[in-house]
Write a protein that holds these residues in place. Sequence first.
Motif, PDB file in Angstrom:
ATOM      1  N   VAL A 137       0.736  -1.135  -0.058  1.00  0.00           N
ATOM      2  CA  VAL A 137      -0.221   0.137   0.198  1.00  0.00           C
ATOM      3  C   VAL A 137       1.051   1.100  -0.068  1.00  0.00           C
ATOM      4  O   VAL A 137       1.899   1.351   0.768  1.00  0.00           O
ATOM      5  N   PRO A 138       1.019   2.336  -1.311  1.00  0.00           N
ATOM      6  CA  PRO A 138       1.436   2.988  -1.154  1.00  0.00           C
ATOM      7  C   PRO A 138       1.778   4.106   0.050  1.00  0.00           C
ATOM      8  O   PRO A 138       1.543   5.073  -0.864  1.00  0.00           O
ATOM      9  N   VAL A 139       1.427   4.315   1.210  1.00  0.00           N
ATOM     10  CA  VAL A 139       1.579   4.944   2.139  1.00  0.00           C
ATOM     11  C   VAL A 139       2.041   4.782   3.118  1.00  0.00           C
ATOM     12  O   VAL A 139       2.286   3.601   3.813  1.00  0.00           O
ATOM     13  N   GLU A 140       2.862   5.555   3.875  1.00  0.00           N
ATOM     14  CA  GLU A 140       3.475   5.869   5.338  1.00  0.00           C
ATOM     15  C   GLU A 140       1.941   5.554   6.471  1.00  0.00           C
ATOM     16  O   GLU A 140       2.294   6.665   6.712  1.00  0.00           O
ATOM     17  N   ALA A 141       2.243   4.694   7.168  1.00  0.00           N
ATOM     18  CA  ALA A 141       1.271   4.340   8.100  1.00  0.00           C
ATOM     19  C   ALA A 141       1.626   4.608   9.693  1.00  0.00           C
ATOM     20  O   ALA A 141       2.147   4.421  10.361  1.00  0.00           O
ATOM     21  N   ILE A 142       1.560   5.958   9.882  1.00  0.00           N
ATOM     22  CA  ILE A 142       1.995   6.214  10.914  1.00  0.00           C
ATOM     23  C   ILE A 142       0.825   6.360  12.497  1.00  0.00           C
ATOM     24  O   ILE A 142      -0.332   6.952  11.828  1.00  0.00           O
ATOM     25  N   ALA A 143       0.928   6.274  13.217  1.00  0.00           N
ATOM     26  CA  ALA A 143      -0.451   6.492  14.564  1.00  0.00           C
ATOM     27  C   ALA A 143       0.915   7.488  15.864  1.00  0.00           C
ATOM     28  O   ALA A 143       2.188   7.070  15.774  1.00  0.00           O
ATOM     29  N   ARG A 144       0.595   8.361  16.022  1.00  0.00           N
ATOM     30  CA  ARG A 144       1.310   9.618  17.235  1.00  0.00           C
ATOM     31  C   ARG A 144       0.581   9.356  17.962  1.00  0.00           C
ATOM     32  O   ARG A 144      -0.955   9.584  18.152  1.00  0.00           O
ATOM     33  N   GLY A 145       0.921   9.008  19.271  1.00  0.00           N
ATOM     34  CA  GLY A 145       0.237   9.100  20.659  1.00  0.00           C
ATOM     35  C   GLY A 145       1.080  11.318  21.544  1.00  0.00           C
ATOM     36  O   GLY A 145       0.564  11.401  22.610  1.00  0.00           O
ATOM     37  N   TYR A 146       1.699  10.983  20.742  1.00  0.00           N
ATOM     38  CA  TYR A 146       2.518  12.119  21.233  1.00  0.00           C
ATOM     39  C   TYR A 146       2.939  13.295  20.072  1.00  0.00           C
ATOM     40  O   TYR A 146       3.530  12.842  19.066  1.00  0.00           O
ATOM     41  N   LEU A 147       3.434  14.130  20.664  1.00  0.00           N
ATOM     42  CA  LEU A 147       3.623  15.302  19.713  1.00  0.00           C
ATOM     43  C   LEU A 147       4.838  15.787  20.001  1.00  0.00           C
ATOM     44  O   LEU A 147       6.187  16.573  21.276  1.00  0.00           O
ATOM     45  N   ILE A 148       5.978  15.064  19.123  1.00  0.00           N
ATOM     46  CA  ILE A 148       7.423  15.282  18.501  1.00  0.00           C
ATOM     47  C   ILE A 148       7.394  14.989  17.150  1.00  0.00           C
ATOM     48  O   ILE A 148       6.908  14.836  16.430  1.00  0.00           O
ATOM     49  N   GLY A 149       9.080  15.244  17.163  1.00  0.00           N
ATOM     50  CA  GLY A 149       9.072  15.159  15.446  1.00  0.00           C
ATOM     51  C   GLY A 149       8.307  16.118  14.068  1.00  0.00           C
ATOM     52  O   GLY A 149       8.050  17.248  14.520  1.00  0.00           O
ATOM     53  N   LEU A 164      -9.934   1.188   1.302  1.00  0.00           N
ATOM     54  CA  LEU A 164      -8.065   0.332   2.132  1.00  0.00           C
ATOM     55  C   LEU A 164      -7.995   1.777   2.759  1.00  0.00           C
ATOM     56  O   LEU A 164      -7.192   1.288   4.329  1.00  0.00           O
ATOM     57  N   ALA A 165      -8.628   2.988   2.646  1.00  0.00           N
ATOM     58  CA  ALA A 165      -7.706   3.628   3.686  1.00  0.00           C
ATOM     59  C   ALA A 165      -7.864   4.150   5.304  1.00  0.00           C
ATOM     60  O   ALA A 165      -7.364   4.008   6.089  1.00  0.00           O
ATOM     61  N   GLY A 166      -9.784   3.397   5.254  1.00  0.00           N
ATOM     62  CA  GLY A 166     -10.330   3.436   5.921  1.00  0.00           C
ATOM     63  C   GLY A 166      -9.602   2.039   6.955  1.00  0.00           C
ATOM     64  O   GLY A 166      -9.538   2.234   8.000  1.00  0.00           O
ATOM     65  N   GLN A 167      -9.401   1.131   6.533  1.00  0.00           N
ATOM     66  CA  GLN A 167      -8.626   0.009   6.795  1.00  0.00           C
ATOM     67  C   GLN A 167      -7.448   0.089   7.411  1.00  0.00           C
ATOM     68  O   GLN A 167      -6.852  -0.437   8.021  1.00  0.00           O
ATOM     69  N   VAL A 168      -6.607   0.674   6.606  1.00  0.00           N
ATOM     70  CA  VAL A 168      -5.301   1.006   6.976  1.00  0.00           C
ATOM     71  C   VAL A 168      -5.123   2.251   7.798  1.00  0.00           C
ATOM     72  O   VAL A 168      -4.336   2.129   9.202  1.00  0.00           O
ATOM     73  N   ARG A 169      -6.259   2.901   8.335  1.00  0.00           N
ATOM     74  CA  ARG A 169      -5.944   3.743   9.214  1.00  0.00           C
ATOM     75  C   ARG A 169      -6.421   3.137   9.925  1.00  0.00           C
ATOM     76  O   ARG A 169      -5.866   3.017  11.618  1.00  0.00           O
ATOM     77  N   ASP A 170      -7.456   2.348  10.892  1.00  0.00           N
ATOM     78  CA  ASP A 170      -7.614   1.324  12.060  1.00  0.00           C
ATOM     79  C   ASP A 170      -7.073   0.586  12.304  1.00  0.00           C
ATOM     80  O   ASP A 170      -7.109   0.755  13.326  1.00  0.00           O
ATOM     81  N   ALA A 171      -6.406  -0.070  11.387  1.00  0.00           N
ATOM     82  CA  ALA A 171      -5.210  -1.209  11.966  1.00  0.00           C
ATOM     83  C   ALA A 171      -4.114  -0.866  12.395  1.00  0.00           C
ATOM     84  O   ALA A 171      -3.148  -1.165  13.360  1.00  0.00           O
ATOM     85  N   THR A 172      -3.413   0.574  11.557  1.00  0.00           N
ATOM     86  CA  THR A 172      -2.898   1.462  12.484  1.00  0.00           C
ATOM     87  C   THR A 172      -2.734   1.885  13.472  1.00  0.00           C
ATOM     88  O   THR A 172      -2.172   1.274  14.356  1.00  0.00           O
TER      89      THR A 172
END
Length: 298
Positions: free
Chosen positions: A108-120, A180-188
């Motif tokens: 899937v041509p996207v970097e799936a990133i989850a953030r819990g803290y504000l950094i980077g 597919l976008a929703g599946q990737v977001r939810d899985a991440t």
Amino acid sequence: MPTTLLQSDLPGLELLHRGKVRDVYALPGNRLLIVASDRLSAFDVVLPDPIPGKGEMLTQISNFWFGKTGHLVPNHLLHTPLGEVLPAGTDLALYDKRAVVTRRLKPVPVEAIARGYLIGSGWKDYQATGAVCGIRLPAGLKQAQQLPEPIFTPSTKAAVGDHDENVSFDAVVAAVGAELAGQVRDATLTIYKWAAAYAAERGIILADTKLEFGTDEHGKLYVMDEMLTPDSSRYWPADEYQVGISPPSYDKQFVRDYLETLDWNKKAPGPRVPAEVIERTAAKYAEALRRIADIRLD
């Protein structure tokens, strides 16, 4: 003792891709052999000096998390014994802890990133716009502050030598479709929340993580590549965490800090790295593996 491998050499197997860290080979039956080398990249440049055992540590922590989260999201591992696929005469001990056999998926041509803290890059975007990837956040947040809820902040997959760029969820929908976008977001977010809770029980904060996904011929989604490693995630010791600063992390920050002291333009070829910096970096990876997975490679 950990082994050292700068570059794999497996005659008779088709090399599909040699990345910054991983070498990927084709196997019969729509499978891949993925080998994690000890190459170290910083600022998107592969450095000449390896980190001994790094590939083994990355593979072992990925395998640990794949096993722990298999009930949440299916992954690419096939658990095929390496002895069945490595060329005759290959030193099995060199590859045993750093190579895996996986499904061959369509990325899937996207970097799936989850953030819990504000950094980077999220912190930089927030300072400039008050939002991250189009998600408006409360005013007045500080560096490294925990967010009210984890957020999905995708980025583009950049070409080699370029940097990924944060994008909105709508951009992911435009690229791969709403379902597919929703599946990737939810899985991440599901994986991140579960892993963050697990790490917290071990005195470690999982600030954010980047995941890769792929689909099989039936369109089924799998998490693939590496998973929740110090290369793809920010892990902070909870007892050293404080809001307002960038906390120490279990990754290659020692190397980045050293390189920032040099007169180097951050383009290839990369400079040599002193033994002390290599040893301290290896120790950080080993500590993360031990504290999170209770695995030791010595």
